[in-house]
Each structure stands twice: as structure tokens, then as C-alpha cells.
Design an enzyme around this catalytic site. Structure first.
Site, PDB file in Angstrom:
ATOM      1  N   CYS A   2       0.842  -1.201   0.000  1.00  0.00           N
ATOM      2  CA  CYS A   2       0.000   0.000   0.000  1.00  0.00           C
ATOM      3  C   CYS A   2       0.877   1.251   0.000  1.00  0.00           C
ATOM      4  O   CYS A   2       2.034   1.223   0.349  1.00  0.00           O
ATOM      5  CB  CYS A   2      -0.859   0.002   1.252  1.00  0.00           C
ATOM      6  SG  CYS A   2      -1.663  -1.573   1.558  1.00  0.00           S
ATOM      7  N   ARG A  27       3.264   1.243  -7.205  1.00  0.00           N
ATOM      8  CA  ARG A  27       3.346   0.112  -6.277  1.00  0.00           C
ATOM      9  C   ARG A  27       2.143  -0.802  -6.392  1.00  0.00           C
ATOM     10  O   ARG A  27       2.088  -1.863  -5.794  1.00  0.00           O
ATOM     11  CB  ARG A  27       3.463   0.627  -4.840  1.00  0.00           C
ATOM     12  CG  ARG A  27       4.654   1.514  -4.591  1.00  0.00           C
ATOM     13  CD  ARG A  27       4.413   2.381  -3.377  1.00  0.00           C
ATOM     14  NE  ARG A  27       4.422   1.580  -2.183  1.00  0.00           N
ATOM     15  CZ  ARG A  27       5.431   1.564  -1.299  1.00  0.00           C
ATOM     16  NH1 ARG A  27       6.483   2.295  -1.555  1.00  0.00           N
ATOM     17  NH2 ARG A  27       5.388   0.842  -0.230  1.00  0.00           N
ATOM     18  N   TRP A  75      -3.491  -2.087  -1.238  1.00  0.00           N
ATOM     19  CA  TRP A  75      -3.271  -3.376  -1.928  1.00  0.00           C
ATOM     20  C   TRP A  75      -3.848  -4.405  -0.961  1.00  0.00           C
ATOM     21  O   TRP A  75      -3.248  -4.703   0.071  1.00  0.00           O
ATOM     22  CB  TRP A  75      -1.771  -3.573  -2.158  1.00  0.00           C
ATOM     23  CG  TRP A  75      -1.348  -4.939  -2.614  1.00  0.00           C
ATOM     24  CD1 TRP A  75      -0.989  -5.998  -1.828  1.00  0.00           C
ATOM     25  CD2 TRP A  75      -1.208  -5.415  -3.960  1.00  0.00           C
ATOM     26  NE1 TRP A  75      -0.639  -7.079  -2.595  1.00  0.00           N
ATOM     27  CE2 TRP A  75      -0.761  -6.753  -3.905  1.00  0.00           C
ATOM     28  CE3 TRP A  75      -1.404  -4.835  -5.202  1.00  0.00           C
ATOM     29  CZ2 TRP A  75      -0.514  -7.513  -5.049  1.00  0.00           C
ATOM     30  CZ3 TRP A  75      -1.155  -5.604  -6.339  1.00  0.00           C
ATOM     31  CH2 TRP A  75      -0.731  -6.913  -6.267  1.00  0.00           C
ATOM     32  N   ASN A 101      -0.275   0.110   6.677  1.00  0.00           N
ATOM     33  CA  ASN A 101       0.324  -0.911   5.802  1.00  0.00           C
ATOM     34  C   ASN A 101       0.785  -2.034   6.698  1.00  0.00           C
ATOM     35  O   ASN A 101       1.239  -1.786   7.814  1.00  0.00           O
ATOM     36  CB  ASN A 101       1.578  -0.346   5.094  1.00  0.00           C
ATOM     37  CG  ASN A 101       1.213   0.491   3.891  1.00  0.00           C
ATOM     38  OD1 ASN A 101       0.041   0.626   3.558  1.00  0.00           O
ATOM     39  ND2 ASN A 101       2.215   1.071   3.266  1.00  0.00           N
ATOM     40  N   GLY A 102       0.720  -3.277   6.202  1.00  0.00           N
ATOM     41  CA  GLY A 102       1.263  -4.395   6.984  1.00  0.00           C
ATOM     42  C   GLY A 102       0.170  -5.387   7.319  1.00  0.00           C
ATOM     43  O   GLY A 102      -0.929  -5.354   6.758  1.00  0.00           O
ATOM     44  N   GLU A 486      13.900 -22.975 -13.535  1.00  0.00           N
ATOM     45  CA  GLU A 486      13.603 -21.575 -13.221  1.00  0.00           C
ATOM     46  C   GLU A 486      14.795 -20.684 -13.551  1.00  0.00           C
ATOM     47  O   GLU A 486      14.631 -19.604 -14.122  1.00  0.00           O
ATOM     48  CB  GLU A 486      13.201 -21.437 -11.761  1.00  0.00           C
ATOM     49  CG  GLU A 486      12.973 -20.029 -11.258  1.00  0.00           C
ATOM     50  CD  GLU A 486      11.883 -19.266 -12.013  1.00  0.00           C
ATOM     51  OE1 GLU A 486      11.121 -19.893 -12.785  1.00  0.00           O
ATOM     52  OE2 GLU A 486      11.824 -18.031 -11.859  1.00  0.00           O
ATOM     53  N   LYS A 490      14.616 -17.567 -16.196  1.00  0.00           N
ATOM     54  CA  LYS A 490      15.014 -16.197 -15.851  1.00  0.00           C
ATOM     55  C   LYS A 490      15.994 -15.669 -16.894  1.00  0.00           C
ATOM     56  O   LYS A 490      15.868 -14.563 -17.393  1.00  0.00           O
ATOM     57  CB  LYS A 490      15.663 -16.159 -14.464  1.00  0.00           C
ATOM     58  CG  LYS A 490      14.724 -16.366 -13.308  1.00  0.00           C
ATOM     59  CD  LYS A 490      13.805 -15.193 -12.991  1.00  0.00           C
ATOM     60  CE  LYS A 490      12.524 -15.104 -13.709  1.00  0.00           C
ATOM     61  NZ  LYS A 490      11.471 -16.047 -13.513  1.00  0.00           N
ATOM     62  N   GLU A 493      14.345 -15.171 -20.413  1.00  0.00           N
ATOM     63  CA  GLU A 493      13.305 -14.123 -20.398  1.00  0.00           C
ATOM     64  C   GLU A 493      13.899 -12.729 -20.537  1.00  0.00           C
ATOM     65  O   GLU A 493      13.365 -11.874 -21.241  1.00  0.00           O
ATOM     66  CB  GLU A 493      12.590 -14.159 -19.050  1.00  0.00           C
ATOM     67  CG  GLU A 493      11.314 -14.906 -18.981  1.00  0.00           C
ATOM     68  CD  GLU A 493      10.576 -14.553 -17.701  1.00  0.00           C
ATOM     69  OE1 GLU A 493       9.547 -13.900 -17.797  1.00  0.00           O
ATOM     70  OE2 GLU A 493      11.057 -14.934 -16.619  1.00  0.00           O
ATOM     71  N   HIS A 509      21.399 -38.711 -21.870  1.00  0.00           N
ATOM     72  CA  HIS A 509      20.329 -39.073 -22.820  1.00  0.00           C
ATOM     73  C   HIS A 509      20.138 -37.988 -23.869  1.00  0.00           C
ATOM     74  O   HIS A 509      19.062 -37.825 -24.418  1.00  0.00           O
ATOM     75  CB  HIS A 509      19.026 -39.324 -22.045  1.00  0.00           C
ATOM     76  CG  HIS A 509      19.155 -40.396 -21.014  1.00  0.00           C
ATOM     77  ND1 HIS A 509      19.105 -41.732 -21.286  1.00  0.00           N
ATOM     78  CD2 HIS A 509      19.413 -40.309 -19.687  1.00  0.00           C
ATOM     79  CE1 HIS A 509      19.295 -42.435 -20.180  1.00  0.00           C
ATOM     80  NE2 HIS A 509      19.491 -41.591 -19.195  1.00  0.00           N
ATOM     81  N   LYS A 608       3.370  -9.024 -18.234  1.00  0.00           N
ATOM     82  CA  LYS A 608       3.460  -9.450 -16.839  1.00  0.00           C
ATOM     83  C   LYS A 608       2.394 -10.498 -16.528  1.00  0.00           C
ATOM     84  O   LYS A 608       2.599 -11.389 -15.738  1.00  0.00           O
ATOM     85  CB  LYS A 608       3.292  -8.244 -15.891  1.00  0.00           C
ATOM     86  CG  LYS A 608       3.412  -8.591 -14.413  1.00  0.00           C
ATOM     87  CD  LYS A 608       4.750  -9.249 -14.095  1.00  0.00           C
ATOM     88  CE  LYS A 608       4.816  -9.758 -12.680  1.00  0.00           C
ATOM     89  NZ  LYS A 608       6.007 -10.610 -12.438  1.00  0.00           N
TER      90      LYS A 608
END
Ligand code: AGP
Length: 613
Positions: A2, A27, A75, A101-102, A486, A490, A493, A509, A608
């Protein structure tokens, strides 16, 4: 995450608040609001769902005159996206307003106690609980600051809290624990925000609040205290960033900022969810994600996702098998949605998604639900479509992930999935000791992740040497095979280099044909059941003069003797190692892409969130 702004100034507070919130829009948020001490001495509140323009329209239609106020972009964490849940929240008397926030870990208990005292709540948020606690404390404390401190003695969790009280019209009180707050002063005015960009037009000299500090702001001055009441000398920091840099907290890219945020957001993901390890894992609304009756009927688990989230599912498969004792399949959503897979009431489907808007994942879940499966979502974006298509949601609480390449979403997905696997195992009466040991290690995972990030300079040097290569092979075994996938994703991408991940046992193989002098092979060889096998794979690569880059435990001399480059990580239990081992691979991809001059936060051809097939 937030956005928070506040001001005691000589100008129209509403305009100051809106401009400040606009500086924090990047944000991510789903609602916004302001509270201003109006000329008649009352607190006027305006809140709207959606973008700031809706709040601005409301304020143009119903202006508020005043010079002291607070503003917030939310948020959502506790409670859905609605005007009632938007901040600021007034207390039950209307004398004070709160933004926050939190995550207040014990808000449900506090809310029940307040209800027992006759308090009536209008929202689902943990923030309104704070407002009510402060209002009650204000009856027995002569100042707003004393009331805020008294209220916080009951609170467990993370907060950046700001309060105005119509009985103290030229005072703002704020307090911080684990969630950022920064203060700026100029002649006769005081400003505060959750992040520097909202202050830069007023001052570059700012005061960052530290954890468990409380501040009392007045026109042009601030008094700082510890929660224990000890005065604190404000430390002023001169901000050298421009606005663009400030939005990334000084990091060059959102992706790098989000890699560095992982220790903090992992801590938030776990807040209030590990406890004694005996209670069932619940949604934020307090409903068990899997009831004992449901768990008893399950015959299989299906993890469904795309991209990085699919890699998280591959790791989690090890945990569901080991802790819940159920067969697990991990499906690409784009495949599952068209396959006549056996899905029914005996199936637990877990959809993993950062955005909660991925078209293939949504379609796969809709199909699974149509066939009667029990569907859960592990998702980051609160209120996203996926949360409305499943029977229960476990939020990852990573905050908005702006960089297209997913980083903190991945590690918080892993933490959330381990919590879910352990909870399912407990509900099925299995592996309690093993689950408890893993959860104990998970509780402290932020520290080894932080130490893995601290190795960034060595990783940066490795990236400079590796950046010229145009083909990479990533190898891992067991729970770290998905980490190899992964790491390769990364790299491809954001640097557009061809990279593929493979189970190391598959080298003979086929992929071994790729290896010749200098061919870069990135391996994960941290301690565990397959460590010796990985050393053999390193020998095979070395025999063919491949260039060996290894993620290895700090100080591991055996790997050091084989590798051209070691990316060091702290040793953690093998089952948890993906959460730490992925970090050097995120940083390696970042610095190689940086070295190649790529657009890191917005790579070509990528979105995104893939909201179409
Ligand atoms: C990961 O870095 C990519 N941005 C992409 O693979 C992503 O993980 C995938 O599109 C799934 O997105 P989701 O988690 O929002 O569903």
C-alpha cells in the site's frame, strides 16, 4: 504494497495527498482514500475503489477544506476490494482516522475482544481494529501519541500506521514495525509517506523511521520515540535519487528491487501462519483451506500453473508427496485444460499464480471445478479472477511484482505451498515430525535468503564473464531440478539467451552432446541425497571442457575444485534449498541481461500477466 501519505501543511491538504498518492501508484493498489481535518473541526473521509481518478472525482464533487490529512492506496490483504475496506478507517466515535500498511497477525482475536465490548465493525480489515483500539486507549491517555503506543502493546505483526485526531488538529502520529515510513520537514510543514517518491517535491532531507519507533509530527517539527517512550534523535538522510530512481528505492530496476525484497516478503508470507504448527492452515477470513472431511476423501493432488509458477508447483510436488503421502501431478495449465485428466471430488487442485489472471490457469481451474474437484489458489494479487474461481485462497503477500520476470512471487509461492503441504499432511495425520522440522526451518528462511543476496558482487563478476555466451544448460536433481528450469527461464526471459534446464540425470540421454570447450553449464550442487550424483555430473562436464558454474554451499571445497565459478549459498535442509538456491540464479540472469543492455523490467514480447491463450 500500500501507499501512505500524510501532511500538516500550509496548503490544501487534499491536493497534497492526491499528488503524493499519485507518486506511489507504481506500487499497485485496488482502492484509495483520504481523511482531512476540515475547517469545521471534523474529520472528512473520501474513499473509492479503483484508480486514483475516482477518488479525485469524488473530491471535486465534494471538496474538503483543510491543511492536515492522511491518504492511502490499498493493496488488499485482509478483506476484499471494496469502499468499506478502503482506508482511512474512522474509529467508532469518528474522532480519529487511521491508515495502515502491513499485517496484524492477531487481529481476529483483538476484533473478537472489541466486539465483546460492544464495538460494531463496518469493514473486514485489520486496520479498523487498530482504529478502535486507539480510540479506546484515547479515553485513558491524554495524548494521541500515548494512546497509539498503548494500543500497539496489544498488537502483533507488521505495521506502518498513521493517525489523525480531530482533538489534536495540528498533530500526525505514526508508528512503524517492519513496514516502511519516511518523514520530510520544511518551514512550518511536515510530510510523511511509505516511500520517498511522495516527499521529493517538498524536501530531499528525510527521516526514515526504524522498527518500533513512533513519531509525533507538528507544523515543521517531529518528535521521535521508541515504543518504550525513550526519545530518539532523528537521523536525517539526504536523498540523491531522482524521482524515477526513487520509485525503485534506488535500485536500477524493479526486478533487482524485488529480488532484494525477498527476505522481507517471505517473512510477511509466513506471518501468523506457522504458529504452533498444529492448527489447520486457514484463508485470511479464518476458514480452513482443507477440512478433515475433505482431506480424508482425497486420492490425489494436481498442481496447475504456467511459467515460473509451474516451477513452484514442481518443487511443491516433493512436499505434497513427502508430507501428505498423496500422488501428485504437476500440469501446465495450457495442457491440463484440454486433457481428459481424471479430476473429481477425490482430487485437490492447487492453482499457483502471481497475477491470478493467467488465462490458461483460470480455464484449467474452471474445468476442474466443473468436474467436482476441490480447488485452491496460491496467488499474490488479492481479489484477482482466480480468487473467485476457487474454493479457498492462500495469498503469498509478496506485494506488487512489477518486473515481468517473476522473482519474489516464486519464493513466496514456495513458502506458501510448503505451508499448505504440511497442513494437508497434518490433517491427514501424517509426517507430523518431519513437517514440524521443515516449518521450523522455514520460519527462519529470510536469513539464508538475505545471505544468498549478499553474494551479489561475486555473481556480478561471474555474469560479466558469462554474458558473451549464447547458449546455456542448467542442471539440477530432485527438488532442485525445478530450480534449474527456473534459472534457465530467468536467463532466457530477460537476456534473450537460449537456455534450457534439464534433470542432471538426463545428461547422457542427449544434452551432453551440447558440451564442448567453454560451453556454460550451470549446476545446482548443494548438500543432499543427490549431492554425490551431481558431483559425477560435474566431472562429466569437466571431462568435455565445459565451463562449470555451480550453486554450492558456502565453503564447499569439493565443488570448488571442479567448478570454474561458484555461486555460494548458505546451507539449509535440502527440502527447503530451492527457496535459497534460486536467488543466485535470479541475480545471475539479472546481471547478464544488464551486461547485454537488455530491457530488464519490460523484456521484449513478454507481458506481466498472460490474460489470453
Ligand atoms: C515468469 O518470470 C514469467 N513472467 C511467466 O512465466 C509467469 O510466471 C507466467 O506467465 C505465470 O504467470 P502467473 O504466475 O501470474 O500466473
Amino acid at each position: 504494497m500500500c501507499g501512505i501519505v500524510g501532511c500538516i501543511c500550509k496548503r490544501d491538504a487534499t491536493r497534497v495527498l492526491l499528488r503524493g498518492l499519485a507518486r506511489l501508484e507504481y506500487r499497485g493498489y485496488d482502492s484509495a482514500g483520504v481523511a482531512v481535518l476540515s475547517a469545521d473541526g471534523e474529520i472528512a473521509v473520501r474513499r473509492r475503489v479503483g484508480k486514483l481518478i475516482h477518488l479525485q472525482d469524488a473530491l471535486e464533487r465534494e471538496p474538503i477544506g483543510g491543511t492536515t490529512g492522511i491518504g492511502h492506496t490499498r493493496w488488499a490483504t485482509h478483506g476484499g476490494v471494496s469502499e468499506q475496506n478502503a482506508h482511512p478507517h474512522l474509529c467508532y466515535e469518528g474522532n480519529l482516522a487511521v491508515i495502515h500498511n502491513g499485517i496484524i497477525e492477531n487481529y481476529a482475536t483483538l476484533k473478537a475482544e472489541l466486539r465483546a465490548r460492544g464495538r460494531v465493525f463496518r469493514s473486514e480489515t485489520d486496520t479498523e481494529v487498530l482504529a478502535f483500539l486507539i480510540a479506546e486507549a484515547r479515553h485513558t491517555h491524554t495524548s494521541l501519541r500515548a494512546a497509539v503506543v498503548a494500543a500497539l502493546t496489544h498488537v502483533q505483526g507488521a505495521y506502518a500506521l498513521v493517525v489523525i485526531d480531530r482533538r489534536e488538529p495540528e498533530t500526525l502520529v505514526c508508528a512503524r514495525n517492519q513496514s516502511p515510513l519516511v518523514i520530510g520537514l520544511r518551514d512550518g510543514e511536515a510530510y510523511l509517506a511509505s516511500d520517498v517518491p511522495a516527499l521529493l517535491e517538498y524536501t530531499r532531507d528525510v527521516i526514515f523511521l526504524k522498527d518500533e519507533e513512533v513519531a509525533e509530527l507538528g507544523p515543521g517539527h517531529v518528535a521521535l520515540f521508541t515504543l518504550a517512550g525513550q526519545p530518539v534523535a532523528p537521523a536525517v538522510t539526504r536523498i540523491q535519487w531522482d524521482l524515477h530512481q526513487a520509485e525503485k528505492s534506488g535500485y536500477a530496476h524493479f526486478m533487482l528491487k524485488e529480488i532484494h525484497e525477498q527476505p522481507r516478503v517471505l517473512t510477511e508470507t509466513l506471518l501468523g501462519r506457522i504458529g504452533t504448527g498444529t492448527e489447520p492452515l486457514c484463508t485470511d477470513g479464518g476458514e480452513p483451506l482443507i477440512t478433515p472431511a475433505r482431506a480424508a476423501r482425497l486420492q490425489r493432488v494436481v498442481l496447475v500453473a504456467c511459467g515460473t509458477s509451474w516451477h513452484a508447483g514442481l518443487v511443491a510436488a516433493f512436499w505434497f508427496e513427502a508430507l501428505a503421502g498423496l500422488p501428485v501431478q504437476v500440469d501446465y495449465a495450457s495442457e491440463l485444460r484440454y486433457r481428459r485428466a481424471p479430476l473429481g471430488p477425490d482430487t485437490l487442485v492447487v492453482a499457483v499464480s502471481q497475477s491470478g489472471e493467467t488465462a490458461d490457469t483460470l480455464a484449467a481451474v474452471k474445468e476442474a471445478r466443473r468436474r467436482g474437484a476441490h480447488c485452491l489458489a496460491v496467488v499474490n494479487a488479492v481479489g484477482s479472477s482466480l480468487t473467485r474461481e476457487t474454493d479457498g485462497v492462500l495469498y503469498t503477500r509478496a506485494g506488487p511484482e512489477i518486473g515481468v520476470a517473476s522473482t519474489k512471487a516464486f519464493t513466496t509461492q514456495l513458502a506458501a505451498l510448503l505451508l499448505l503441504a504440511a497442513s494437508l499432511g497434518r490433517t491427514r495425520g501424517r509426517e507430523a515430525e518431519r513437517a514440524a522440522a521443515l516449518l521450523a526451518a522455514l520460519r527462519g528462511i529470510a536469513e539464508p535468503v538475505q545471505r544468498a543476496i549478499a553474494a551479489e558482487p561475486a555473481i556480478q563478476e561471474a555474469a560479466a564473464r558469462l554474458a558473451p555466451h549464447n547458449d546455456f544448460l542448467y542442471l539440477g536433481r530432485g527438488v532442485n531440478y525445478p530450480v534449474a528450469l527456473e534459472g534457465a527461464l530467468k536467463l532466457k526471459e530477460i537476456s534473450y539467451i537460449h537456455a534450457e534446464g534439464y534433470p542432471a540425470g538426463e545428461m547422457k540421454h542427449g544434452p551432453i552432446a551440447l558440451i564442448d570447450a567453454g560451453f556454460p553449464v550451470v549446476c545446482i550442487a548443494t548438500p543432499g541425497a543427490v549431492y554425490e550424483k551431481m558431483l559425477s555430473n560435474l566431472e562429466e562436464v569437466k571431462a568435455r571442457r565445459g565451463r562449470i558454474v555451480v550453486v554450492a554451499a558456502q565453503g564447499d571445497t569439493r565443488v570448488g575444485g571442479l567448478a570454474d565459478t561458484v555461486l555460494p549459498v548458505p546451507e539449509v535442509p535440502e527440502e527447503l534449498s530451492p527457496i535459497v538456491n534460486v536467488v543466485p540464479l535470479q541475480l545471475l540472469a539479472y546481471h547478464i541481461a544488464l551486461g547485454r543492455g537488455c530491457d530488464i523490467d519490460q523484456p521484449r514480447n513478454l507481458a506481466k500477466s498472460v490474460t489470453v491463450e
